[in-house]
Design a protein around this motif. Structure first.
Motif: not given
Length: 324
Positions: A271-276
């Motif tokens: 959760e609450n993770h930026a996507s790269y």
């Protein structure tokens, strides 16, 4: 290889090129193949359908990618030769997949002058191990033949019958054993390479407990790169989040946390993770071989957090033997 003008014999298939192209396609469509919810099919490990052996090491992450490239949802695989022995054939037009196999190579030991080192009349040798792609494996959806569907149904019913609380408690026990435990503050999840510290929001700020564990696993994988552990370039020579150098580290964390979550039987969707995805696409186009090295780094990282002996996805081996 494109620098050769004529090729007499059929060149070996470039699995790496296929994997990278397939991964880029998925990412451009906005899909990250290693973030998935927990489903009944994901309760079954990626395994060889003919031997019922689960795949080990980095192979679950490699096979997950290839499964999604095929829009399949079956984590079941059949080496062509074993399939043929059962009377199963690849469907027309279907492409084989690959797994990573350890290979060893033995060479003569050379001295500073490049001459073989000889002791008591025997040339000394050194043996080194490396990983290479081994092809000829088909996803179960890409094969057909008598009895195949029965075998698939049997394999899918092998999922462990552990209830959710037990599964989550076991996952927590294993994550609690890792040497670096998180501190809880704020609203961002991150690992600080300079302070060697994992920071997570309080548990209650997560939508689901599995989302919390997946996020924790992701940050733990980053922490395995610290100088006191596996000394990975993106962590030891950390030059800021979102940089090009860090893009590879992010891919390793993504793969590594997928492997950890798979071993713990939990969803791998943090959760609450930026996507790269964007930076990975650029990076993969520049350096396709960055994928194989990322798989192997991810496996080493996952082994520090959830060693494979904890892998109790199919702890009920008697059930397996009965099915074989």
């Amino acid at each position: 290889s494109n620098h050769m003008t004529t090729t007499k014999k059929r060149t070996r298939r470039d699995y790496e090129g296929d994997l990278v192209a397939g991964l880029i396609d998925l990412m451009q469509a906005g899909t990250n193949p290693w973030q998935r919810e927990w489903t009944a099919a994901s309760a079954v490990p990626h395994m060889n359908l003919t031997t019922k052996q689960p795949y080990k090491g980095s192979n679950p992450a490699l096979l997950e990618l290839q499964m999604q490239m095929r829009s399949s949802s079956l984590p079941l695989w059949i080496p062509g030769g074993q399939g043929k022995a059962r009377g199963w054939r690849p469907k027309k037009g279907s492409k084989a997949c690959c797994i990573c196999m350890p290979m060893t190579i033995t060479k003569d030991k050379l001295d500073d002058q490049g001459q073989p080192v000889v002791t008591n009349g025997e040339a000394e040798t050194t043996t080194s191990m490396f990983f290479a792609y081994k092809g000829g494996i088909f996803n179960a959806t890409d094969m057909e033949g008598d009895g195949l569907q029965d075998e698939i149904d049997k394999a899918l019913s092998l999922s462990p019958n552990r209830r959710e609380p037990e599964r989550l408690r076991q996952a927590e026990d294993i994550l609690n054993k890792y040497e670096l435990q998180p501190i809880h503050e704020g609203y961002r999840a991150y690992y600080s390479p300079t302070r060697d510290q994992i920071v997570l929001p309080e548990r209650r700020n997560f939508l689901s407990i599995e989302g919390y564990y997946a996020t924790l696993a992701h940050e733990m994988v980053h922490s395995t790169g610290h100088a006191s552990r596996l000394r990975r370039d993106g962590i030891v020579n950390f030059d800021g989040f979102g940089t090009d150098n860090y893009a590879k580290e992010e891919l390793i964390a993504e793969l590594g946390s997928f492997l950890v979550c798979t071993r713990l039987s939990i969803a791998s969707k943090p959760e609450n993770h930026a996507s790269y995805l964007k930076s990975w696409i650029t990076r993969l186009k520049e350096q396709p071989n960055f994928l194989l090295t990322a798989f192997s780094a991810a496996k080493n990282a996952a082994n520090l957090i959830a060693p494979e002996e904890y892998d109790n996805v199919l702890e009920n081996k008697s059930q397996l033997v009965a099915a074989v």
